[in-house]
Design a protein around this motif. Structure first.
Motif, short mmCIF file in Angstrom:
data_model
loop_
_atom_site.label_atom_id
_atom_site.label_comp_id
_atom_site.label_asym_id
_atom_site.label_seq_id
_atom_site.Cartn_x
_atom_site.Cartn_y
_atom_site.Cartn_z
N TYR A 8 0.81 -1.23 0.00
CA TYR A 8 0.00 0.00 0.00
C TYR A 8 0.85 1.28 0.00
CZ TYR A 8 -3.92 -3.09 0.62
OH TYR A 8 -4.86 -4.08 0.43
N SER A 9 2.20 1.12 -0.07
CA SER A 9 3.02 2.34 -0.20
C SER A 9 3.83 2.27 -1.50
CB SER A 9 3.97 2.47 1.00
OG SER A 9 4.91 1.42 0.97
N ASP A 10 3.48 1.31 -2.36
CA ASP A 10 4.19 1.13 -3.63
C ASP A 10 5.70 1.05 -3.41
OD1 ASP A 10 1.86 1.19 -5.37
OD2 ASP A 10 1.68 3.27 -4.70
N ILE B 267 -0.77 4.83 1.31
CA ILE B 267 -2.04 5.51 1.01
C ILE B 267 -2.87 5.76 2.27
CG2 ILE B 267 -2.20 4.59 -1.33
CD1 ILE B 267 -4.20 2.51 -0.22
N GLY B 268 -2.55 5.08 3.37
CA GLY B 268 -3.30 5.29 4.62
C GLY B 268 -4.67 4.63 4.58
N THR C 108 -8.56 1.18 -1.90
CA THR C 108 -7.61 0.13 -2.33
C THR C 108 -7.92 -0.43 -3.71
OG1 THR C 108 -8.99 -1.52 -1.25
CG2 THR C 108 -7.16 -0.67 0.04
N GLU C 109 -8.77 0.29 -4.48
CA GLU C 109 -9.19 -0.32 -5.75
C GLU C 109 -8.01 -0.60 -6.70
OE1 GLU C 109 -10.28 4.07 -6.04
OE2 GLU C 109 -10.50 2.50 -4.57
N ASN C 110 -6.90 0.14 -6.55
CA ASN C 110 -5.75 -0.10 -7.45
C ASN C 110 -4.80 -1.17 -6.93
OD1 ASN C 110 -6.68 1.89 -9.12
ND2 ASN C 110 -5.63 3.50 -7.96
#
Ligand code: ADP
Length: 454
Positions: free
Chosen positions: A365-367, A391-392, A411-413
């Motif tokens: 979630y932080s790439d 993204i938090g 979180t769709e991506n």
């Protein structure tokens, strides 16, 4: 308000109504009877005064008064006005002084005397006839003793009312507590039953009443739940087991493929992708398997002594396999001086699954921005802080992230199933630990896990 208090209150209000009605009835009845008897005594005296006034023989007049004096005595503030002629100036004068309502005078007849009460004073009006003569007697007196008695009665009733209310409420509470005791017991027992001890049952009491019926109904429901849970659990366990072997074979084959010399670059890339994705799938099946195990009965697992810092190093190794480009840094600067604070009693495989899920999420979630892992300890817990710059989690969703299959709205991506965190949470709770989450959308997330050291 609890039902128990409600019942006590209704019981009190009902009793208050009944006692109040009874008190009012007693007060009115006593007041009527005391004032009735006083009016009667005043009427007797008014009658004597009237007859004395109609007596022409003066020696007989004094006999009336003597009799009244000797046998009846005076009432407090007793006063009589004898009116021979109702139209005379004297009669008007007396009426003006007494200031009685007209209805009082219209009630007076030869048969029935009129009665009136105002400001502690009782008034009686009588017409007395003898031969062709008649007089009107207006008498007044104050029932000092009767009024005092009524005052006493009032005080007695009010005190009695208050005392009985206190007892009614206290007994009402005790009584309802007694009635609700078995229900509270059921609530306490049911609260103690969760996925980990679904085999537990309520103990139905011996009495053949509604409460034992309720316990039995709960037990029947738990039987059905346990069966469903076990079927679901067995399915997840079996499916994960079945998937594990082919996945290990696939990743092994991919590794063999990679070791073939002189392979063109696109074949290497393909083998790499196969290897990474099979590792990812293996991690997922392991998570599902662990979830099935921890969700049902964690005690089945084997527990051992382990060091949290070594465990986190193992986690980093596993994460490196799945996301080679990760940016996870373990910070050992805050390790406690006392090594004992790093030693836990727990299941290594499960704890590894828990931490790798949290760390993998932070990378995902932080790439792959930097993820910082700090290991420290306080008086009771070995603490691991995992902080990312991703993204938090939206504020209103933060409470749900440990719910199975829940995924936040931002979180769709990102690919995911909503299994990892519930599993991590289950495992950490199974080890008597806890997890705190602090997060700000677009700034990052920090998971702080607390596990009691040995
Ligand atoms: P998933 O497979 O979706 O990652 P998890 O159970 O691991 O499922 O996580 C549940 C949800 O919690 C995620 O879908 C995501 O919304 C949120 N979440 C967990 N970790 C993080 C993180 N480090 N940063 C942002 N959101 C996170």
């Amino acid at each position: 308000m609890t039902i128990q208090n409600k019942i006590a209150l209704i019981f009190t209000v009902l009793s208050a109504g009944i006692i109040l009605a009874l008190s009012i009835y007693i007060y009115i009845f006593a007041s009527e009877s005391i004032s009735g008897s006083f009016y009667h005594r005043l009427e007797v005296r008014a009658g004597i005064v009237g007859h004395a006034a109609l007596e022409e023989n003066k020696s007989k007049t004094s006999v009336y008064y003597d009799f009244k004096e000797k046998h009846l005595g005076d009432l407090p503030f007793e006063n009589h006005h004898v009116i021979h002629n109702v139209n005379s100036a004297r009669a008007r004068n007396i009426k003006a002084r007494l200031h009685l309502p007209e209805s009082f005078y219209s009630q007076i007849s030869f048969d029935t005397p009129a009665r009136f009460f105002r400001r502690d004073t009782s008034y009686v009006g009588m017409k007395i006839a003898k031969g062709d003569k008649n007089v009107l007697v207006l008498s007044t007196a104050v029932d000092v003793f009767g009024l005092a008695e009524m005052e006493n009665l009032k005080n007695l009733l009010v005190t009695g009312f208050l005392i009985s209310m206190f007892f009614v409420f206290t007994f009402g509470k005790l009584f309802s507590a007694q009635i609700f005791r078995p229900i509270r017991l059921i609530i306490r027992n049911v609260k103690g039953i969760n996925a980990h001890n679904l085999h537990q049952r309520l103990v139905p009491n011996d009495s053949n009443d509604d409460i034992s019926d309720l316990s039995q109904t709960f037990n029947d429901m738990l039987d059905r739940l346990e069966i469903t849970f076990e079927v679901q659990n067995n399915f997840v366990s079996n499916a994960s087991h079945e998937l594990k072997t082919p996945l290990t074979v696939i990743s092994g084959e991919a590794q063999i493929g990679l070791s073939i010399p002189g392979l063109p670059q696109n074949a290497i890339d393909s083998f790499n992708t196969i290897y990474r994705e099979s590792e990812r799938l293996e991690h997922l099946t392991n998570s599902m398997l662990s979830l099935a195990q921890t969700g049902f009965d964690g005690k089945k697992e084997q527990w051992e002594e382990l060091r949290i810092d070594e465990l986190i190093l193992d986690v980093k190794e596993a994460v490196d396999k799945i996301i080679p480009s990760n940016n996870v840094a373990i910070n050992f600067d805050h390790l406690p001086d006392d090594d004992q604070k790093l030693i836990l009693n727990g299941n290594k495989t499960l704890l590894k699954a828990a931490f790798s899920n949290i760390v993998l999420n932070s990378c995902k979630y932080s790439d792959n921005k930097p993820v910082n892992v700090i290991i420290r300890a306080d008086q009771t817990y070995a603490i691991v802080e995992i902080t990312d710059e991703g993204i938090g989690i939206p504020d209103r969703e933060i409470n749900q992230i440990f719910v199975l299959f829940f995924r936040a709205s931002n979180t769709e991506n990102y690919k995911g199933y909503g299994i990892g965190l519930p599993l991590a949470h289950n495992i950490i709770r199974m080890h008597q630990g806890k997890v705190d989450v602090h997060s700000r959308v677009d700034e990052g997330t920090r998971f702080v896990t607390y596990l009691p050291f040995k």
